[in-house]
Design a protein around this motif. Structure first.
Motif, PDB file in Angstrom:
ATOM      1  N   VAL A 139       0.830  -1.211   0.000  1.00 57.88           N
ATOM      2  CA  VAL A 139       0.000   0.000   0.000  1.00 57.88           C
ATOM      3  C   VAL A 139       0.863   1.260   0.000  1.00 57.88           C
ATOM      4  CG1 VAL A 139      -1.838   1.224   1.214  1.00 57.88           C
ATOM      5  CG2 VAL A 139      -1.810  -1.275   1.198  1.00 57.88           C
ATOM      6  N   PHE A 140       1.997   1.219   0.705  1.00 57.56           N
ATOM      7  CA  PHE A 140       2.910   2.368   0.780  1.00 57.56           C
ATOM      8  C   PHE A 140       4.285   1.905   0.305  1.00 57.56           C
ATOM      9  CE2 PHE A 140      -0.200   2.576   4.258  1.00 57.56           C
ATOM     10  CZ  PHE A 140      -0.895   3.712   3.879  1.00 57.56           C
ATOM     11  N   PRO A 141       4.543   1.928  -0.996  1.00 54.45           N
ATOM     12  CA  PRO A 141       5.714   1.254  -1.582  1.00 54.45           C
ATOM     13  C   PRO A 141       7.059   1.678  -1.004  1.00 54.45           C
ATOM     14  CG  PRO A 141       4.173   1.939  -3.294  1.00 54.45           C
ATOM     15  CD  PRO A 141       3.705   2.557  -2.021  1.00 54.45           C
ATOM     16  N   GLU A 142       7.214   2.921  -0.572  1.00 52.58           N
ATOM     17  CA  GLU A 142       8.515   3.381  -0.072  1.00 52.58           C
ATOM     18  C   GLU A 142       8.662   3.240   1.442  1.00 52.58           C
ATOM     19  OE1 GLU A 142       9.403   7.312  -1.346  1.00 52.58           O
ATOM     20  OE2 GLU A 142       8.941   6.940  -3.451  1.00 52.58           O
ATOM     21  N   ALA A 143       7.643   2.689   2.103  1.00 54.91           N
ATOM     22  CA  ALA A 143       7.640   2.682   3.571  1.00 54.91           C
ATOM     23  C   ALA A 143       8.689   1.756   4.174  1.00 54.91           C
ATOM     24  CB  ALA A 143       6.255   2.298   4.089  1.00 54.91           C
ATOM     25  N   LEU A 144       9.253   0.837   3.382  1.00 55.27           N
ATOM     26  CA  LEU A 144      10.258  -0.088   3.919  1.00 55.27           C
ATOM     27  C   LEU A 144      11.678   0.336   3.567  1.00 55.27           C
ATOM     28  CD1 LEU A 144       8.629  -3.607   3.435  1.00 55.27           C
ATOM     29  CD2 LEU A 144       8.375  -1.957   5.284  1.00 55.27           C
TER      30      LEU A 144
END
Length: 534
Positions: A139-144
């Motif tokens: 859902v939030f591609p850059e969150a990792l």
């Protein structure tokens, strides 16, 4: 094959050594360029987690298609297999539990302890954090991104585990920051580490009140934070590094106001990860309206009584819903709400229905105790055979001096209506107490509610204005109105407290649990009484 495994172990050891020996580590305020060792270690961990996600997803789907069998197997594991009946023979059919409760044989329910995130131990499945990381990345591609998450959490004498503890390279805040002696100091240190990272993608807190208080520190003392960032471990005689200069310049954003300040400080921020139980709704609303304006909020887990019970697979939904995973904990349900009078028997996980409200009963592994958690859930829908639930209320936070039963979430709505009738007033925080907790100091009047509020925009209220709250309660709760007309319940006594009193109250409570809206400890009641200004 053995040589291949040995070679892989050597590579992993070298990568771990490179990460531990990285330049510009957690204690340094200098350059924040990502060291190659940390990036490689983070990449490798993501690849391993990617493999685990597929297996965990398949396992969850399989377990959710036969909930009764999954729960029976779990109960047999909890019992240690003694006298083992095979799954499908009724081993999971528990005896009905009355309101006084039963243990596995005879006895009472044990007390429960709230834990916002749960430690990586034998009794806590790793499936939850793995699924959470998968949902977050989709859902939030850059969150990792490595060191792209700032974490705010504190527990007295220890450090609570992070939501994504299998991926420690995700966090820019060191674990030791949560072990300092006081809650206020821990949040301050964690905020300092967060402000060093311009490229944050996520803010994480064990509870939304912890994020609320951390950003309150920023609001109250951003000039001091700027000075601490400037000095850090650098000698005052040295010239200010360019990286530190940029981080000080970003704090100038605080002087431009507080609406949306989180995104102005961290332009690439994508999500706020925090538990938001019913008693903390006020803090979530305040953050959404001001500091975290425009950011989505996501609570990944439902956990209580020392057990992880469910995972939120739908972060896009405005209301948090949790899939109760059938092989994580043995759950039973007591019907609650209207039409649930009398001593009902428990309902098993496989037998709950969509729509009704249930009180949760949990069998924990430690001591094989059967525990009434004191939380009411509502089944919204099903995923295969598994219920998807939302938290409705906490039974311990119900006001009742004559059996009238005013739950916390409905009291909050009545209080908001009363505040709207006070010109210029804005509700910052509140707690309640039943007059019986005061003992003889409550006087000879009828039992009543003591309400303590912190307001912004007004310094005092007239008696007529204060009485508006009692009027709202009478309009919203017919039973309360009946007792008021009879004189068996006295009028609400409303007190205004000094600014910051509730932040100090949370520090004094010393527990990582959600904010108590109904105080049950004399110590905490006396604490807030000493901060009354009107």
């Amino acid at each position: 094959a053995a040589m291949l495994l040995a070679g892989l172990a050597v590579v992993l050891a070298l990568l771990f050594w490179a990460w531990r020996c990285r330049p510009g580590g957690a204690g340094c305020w200098g350059s924040r360029r990502r060291p190659w060792g940390l990036v490689l270690w983070h990449w490798l961990a993501l690849r391993v987690l990617g493999r685990a996600v597929g297996w965990q997803r398949r396992h969850l789907e399989q377990a959710s298609k036969d909930v009764r069998r999954s729960q029976e197997r779990l109960l047999l594991r909890l019992l240690g297999g003694a006298g083992a009946a095979e799954p499908g023979t009724g081993a999971g059919r528990r005896a009905p539990a009355g309101r006084q409760g039963l243990a596995l044989g005879e006895g009472e329910y044990s007390d429960c302890v709230y834990l916002p995130w749960l430690s990586p131990s034998r009794s806590v499945p790793t499936q939850g954090p793995v699924l959470y990381l998968d949902v977050l990345s989709r859902v939030f591609p850059e969150a990792l991104s490595p060191q792209g998450t700032a974490r705010f959490s504190w527990a007295r004498g220890c450090s609570l585990p992070a939501a994504a503890w299998p991926l420690p390279t995700l966090y820019c805040t060191p674990e030791e920051a949560g072990t300092v002696p006081s809650r206020a100091a821990a949040l301050y240190v964690q905020l300092l580490f967060a402000l060093r990272e311009r490229e944050l993608r996520a803010l994480e807190a064990g509870l939304v009140s912890e994020l609320y208080d951390a950003l309150g520190v920023l609001r109250a003392g951003w000039e001091g934070l700027a000075q601490d960032l400037a000095l850090g471990r650098l000698s005052p005689r040295l010239e200010l590094p360019e990286g530190t200069r940029r981080r000080l310049e970003q704090l100038a954003e605080c002087a431009r106001g507080w609406d949306g300040v989180a995104r102005r400080l961290w332009p690439r921020l994508q999500v706020v990860v925090a538990a938001e139980p019913s008693g903390e709704q006020l803090y979530g609303e305040a953050l959404r309206e001001s500091e975290c304006q425009g950011l989505p909020f996501y609570c990944p887990f439902y956990g209580t009584a020392g057990a992880l019970l469910g995972v939120n697979l739908w972060p896009e939904q405005p209301d948090s819903r949790y899939l109760l995973c059938p092989d994580w904990a043995f759950c039973e349900f007591l019907p609650a709400g209207t039409g649930a009078e009398g001593p009902p028997g428990t309902v098993l996980l496989a037998d709950v229905q969509a729509g009704p409200e249930y009180e949760l009963v949990l069998t924990a592994q430690a001591g094989l105790s059967r525990c009434r958690v004191g939380e009411v859930l509502k089944v919204a829908e099903f995923h295969n055979q598994c219920p998807v639930v939302g938290l409705v209320r906490r039974l311990s936070q119900t006001l009742s001096v004559r059996g009238e039963g005013v739950p916390e979430e409905r009291f909050y709505q009545s209080l908001r209506r009363a505040v709207a009738m006070w010109p210029g007033a804005r509700l910052v925080d509140y707690v309640c107490a039943e007059s019986s907790l005061l003992g003889a100091s409550s006087g000879v009047c009828a039992p009543h509610y003591q309400v303590f509020v912190e307001l912004r925009g007004v310094r005092d209220l007239s008696e007529v204005q204060r009485y508006k709250l009692d009027q709202c309660l009478q309009e919203d709760f017919p039973v309360y109105k009946t007792f008021r007309l009879k004189g068996s319940i006295g009028p609400v006594r409303l007190h205004l407290v000094a600014a910051g009193a509730f932040r100090e109250l949370r520090d004094a409570a010393g527990s990582p649990g959600p904010m108590a809206r109904v105080l049950r400890e004399k110590r905490l009641l006396h604490f807030i009484q000493r901060r009354v200004v009107s």
